[in-house]
Design an enzyme around this catalytic site. Structure first.
Site, mmCIF file in Angstrom:
data_model
loop_
_atom_site.group_PDB
_atom_site.id
_atom_site.type_symbol
_atom_site.label_atom_id
_atom_site.label_comp_id
_atom_site.label_asym_id
_atom_site.label_seq_id
_atom_site.Cartn_x
_atom_site.Cartn_y
_atom_site.Cartn_z
ATOM 1 N N LYS A 55 -14.228 37.722 -24.278
ATOM 2 C CA LYS A 55 -13.092 37.278 -23.345
ATOM 3 C C LYS A 55 -12.555 38.103 -22.963
ATOM 4 C CE LYS A 55 -13.176 33.461 -24.763
ATOM 5 N NZ LYS A 55 -14.011 31.958 -24.269
ATOM 6 N N TYR B 53 -16.318 38.200 -29.694
ATOM 7 C CA TYR B 53 -14.785 37.558 -29.405
ATOM 8 C C TYR B 53 -13.975 37.496 -28.167
ATOM 9 C CZ TYR B 53 -11.964 33.275 -28.366
ATOM 10 O OH TYR B 53 -11.220 31.918 -27.554
HETATM 11 N N1 LIG Z 1 -8.196 26.646 -28.672
HETATM 12 C C1 LIG Z 1 -7.469 26.907 -28.790
HETATM 13 O O1 LIG Z 1 -6.972 27.407 -29.478
HETATM 14 C C2 LIG Z 1 -8.506 28.325 -27.368
HETATM 15 C C3 LIG Z 1 -7.619 29.222 -27.518
HETATM 16 C C4 LIG Z 1 -7.673 30.358 -26.492
HETATM 17 C C5 LIG Z 1 -9.326 30.213 -25.804
HETATM 18 N N2 LIG Z 1 -9.668 28.790 -26.194
HETATM 19 C C6 LIG Z 1 -11.115 28.743 -25.523
HETATM 20 O O2 LIG Z 1 -11.812 27.266 -25.448
HETATM 21 C C7 LIG Z 1 -12.458 26.718 -25.382
HETATM 22 C C8 LIG Z 1 -13.253 26.337 -25.953
HETATM 23 O O3 LIG Z 1 -13.048 24.920 -26.178
HETATM 24 P P1 LIG Z 1 -12.838 23.407 -26.823
HETATM 25 O O4 LIG Z 1 -12.232 24.011 -28.603
HETATM 26 O O5 LIG Z 1 -11.828 22.493 -26.484
HETATM 27 O O6 LIG Z 1 -13.940 23.388 -26.568
HETATM 28 P P2 LIG Z 1 -14.669 23.172 -28.184
HETATM 29 O O7 LIG Z 1 -15.704 24.550 -28.650
HETATM 30 O O8 LIG Z 1 -14.401 21.774 -28.786
HETATM 31 O O9 LIG Z 1 -16.037 21.911 -26.925
HETATM 32 C C9 LIG Z 1 -16.305 22.672 -25.883
HETATM 33 C C10 LIG Z 1 -18.022 21.648 -25.558
HETATM 34 O O10 LIG Z 1 -18.722 22.183 -24.941
HETATM 35 C C11 LIG Z 1 -19.939 21.930 -25.521
HETATM 36 N N3 LIG Z 1 -20.494 23.608 -25.621
HETATM 37 C C12 LIG Z 1 -21.351 24.446 -27.041
HETATM 38 N N4 LIG Z 1 -21.931 24.856 -26.315
HETATM 39 C C13 LIG Z 1 -23.043 24.340 -25.308
HETATM 40 C C14 LIG Z 1 -24.331 25.462 -24.558
HETATM 41 N N5 LIG Z 1 -23.931 25.954 -24.894
HETATM 42 N N6 LIG Z 1 -24.312 24.044 -23.320
HETATM 43 C C15 LIG Z 1 -23.974 22.935 -23.103
HETATM 44 N N7 LIG Z 1 -22.869 23.205 -23.697
HETATM 45 C C16 LIG Z 1 -21.844 23.616 -25.303
HETATM 46 C C17 LIG Z 1 -19.619 21.496 -27.130
HETATM 47 O O11 LIG Z 1 -20.789 20.292 -27.604
HETATM 48 C C18 LIG Z 1 -18.409 21.136 -26.586
HETATM 49 O O12 LIG Z 1 -18.567 19.990 -26.354
HETATM 50 C C19 LIG Z 1 -13.794 27.858 -25.502
HETATM 51 O O13 LIG Z 1 -13.947 29.155 -24.180
HETATM 52 C C20 LIG Z 1 -12.141 29.043 -26.173
HETATM 53 O O14 LIG Z 1 -12.682 30.341 -26.533
HETATM 54 C C21 LIG Z 1 -9.206 28.054 -27.439
#
Ligand SMILES: NC(=O)c1ccc[n+]([C@@H]2O[C@H](COP(=O)([O-])OP(=O)(O)OC[C@H]3O[C@@H](n4cnc5c(N)ncnc54)[C@H](O)[C@@H]3O)[C@@H](O)[C@H]2O)c1
Length: 283
Positions: free
Chosen positions: A169, A165
């Site tokens: 990133k 990851y």
């Molecule tokens: N929550 C944290 O603490 C945190 C910290 C750093 C980075 N991030 C980044 O935030 C992002 C995720 O945010 P989140 O947890 O709110 O999102 P999530 O993963 O809950 O939701 C993302 C959406 O993307 C859709 N999805 C997944 N794979 C897909 C694909 N192949 N094609 C189309 N749609 C797809 C899913 O159905 C979902 O609706 C990621 O990039 C993660 O690395 C999150």
């Protein structure tokens, strides 16, 4: 006096991974709602039809404009088709925010090839597919645009127990620099937002209180802080910002490296500093 706007009224935006998974941060819906509130029509792309429709309903309920597109954006052919569909429903594609990503967990020594490949595909390769496809369309339109991807502070510091990851990133952080350089001549900008630990949202953090703990000097970032950063980078307020990664982590990654804190201050003031506070693993 002119009221400051975001330059997104009457414009079109694509959000990749627009939906919400229960128990996760919800960066997709928060970003769609912000872009719509700034006046953009939003193409909400998601692999899951129900989630895509849910976020569209939330945008419409708030008075904004949005429509769903269903596609698996890890598949090159589906990215092409989804961007076609998005373009057909938008006035133009002026902004694109890629939310998709996630971690699998293991020691670096033990990670499987399958988990490595999944992580790189979902966090890095699909961003390349989306930026490439949307970028080409922006070049054809000839009116510039803004590409934004969610990176992570784990792409800047170590990513213990989720090595692929962090590497993926870090790849996203590199990718926005390359797209920035190559597409700048078309007025296209590329940037990343690097969230800290948003976890499942942090929306319940009490207003006006600060953390002061050893991880978050300020307070942990909330979902809306990430959406605000994405909106800023999509907006005309950022029209000379490209190739950058905007860290939104409540100050966590600015922590001093050597463990200095209030308790150690008297010791250091009196000149009695040394290595005593650092642990040592005997070989
Ligand atoms: N929550 C944290 O603490 C945190 C910290 C750093 C980075 N991030 C980044 O935030 C992002 C995720 O945010 P989140 O947890 O709110 O999102 P999530 O993963 O809950 O939701 C993302 C959406 O993307 C859709 N999805 C997944 N794979 C897909 C694909 N192949 N094609 C189309 N749609 C797809 C899913 O159905 C979902 O609706 C990621 O990039 C993660 O690395 C999150």
């Amino acid at each position: 006096m002119d009221i400051i706007g975001f330059g997104l009224e009457g414009k079109g935006a694509v959000v990749a991974g627009a939906g919400a998974v229960p128990g996760r941060a919800g960066h997709g819906p928060a970003t769609c709602l912000r872009l719509a509130a700034a006046g953009a029509t939003v193409a909400c792309i998601d692999i899951d039809e129900g989630r895509a429709k849910e976020v569209v309903a939330a945008v419409q309920d708030s008075g904004g404009r949005a429509f769903p597109v269903v596609a698996d954006l890890t598949r090159r052919d589906q990215v092409e088709r989804a961007v076609e569909e998005a373009a057909a429903g938008l006035p133009s594609i002026d902004a694109c925010v890629d939310i998709i990503g996630g971690a699998r967990w293991d020691r670096a020594a033990d990670f499987s090839v399958e988990d490595w490949d999944w992580t790189v595909l979902n966090n890095l390769t699909q961003v390349f597919f989306v930026f490439q496809t949307v970028g080409r369309r922006m070049i054809e339109q000839g009116t510039g645009g803004s590409l934004v991807a969610l990176a992570s502070v784990d792409g800047i510091a170590a990513a213990a127990m989720h090595a692929p990851y962090g590497a993926a990133k870090a790849g996203v952080i590199s990718l926005v620099k390359t797209f920035s350089q190559e597409m700048g001549k078309y007025g296209i900008r590329a940037n990343a937002v690097a969230p800290g630990a948003v976890g499942t949202g942090n929306e319940d953090w009490p207003e006006g209180t600060w953390s002061g703990d050893s991880v978050n000097p300020l307070a942990p970032p909330r979902t809306r802080d990430i959406a605000n950063a994405a909106l800023f980078l999509c907006s005309s307020l950022a029209e000379r910002i490209s190739g950058q990664t905007l860290v939104v982590d409540g100050g966590a990654s600015t922590r001093e490296l050597w463990g200095m804190n209030d308790d150690l201050l008297p010791q250091f003031r009196s000149g009695q500093y040394g290595q005593a506070q650092f642990g040592r693993v005997e070989g």
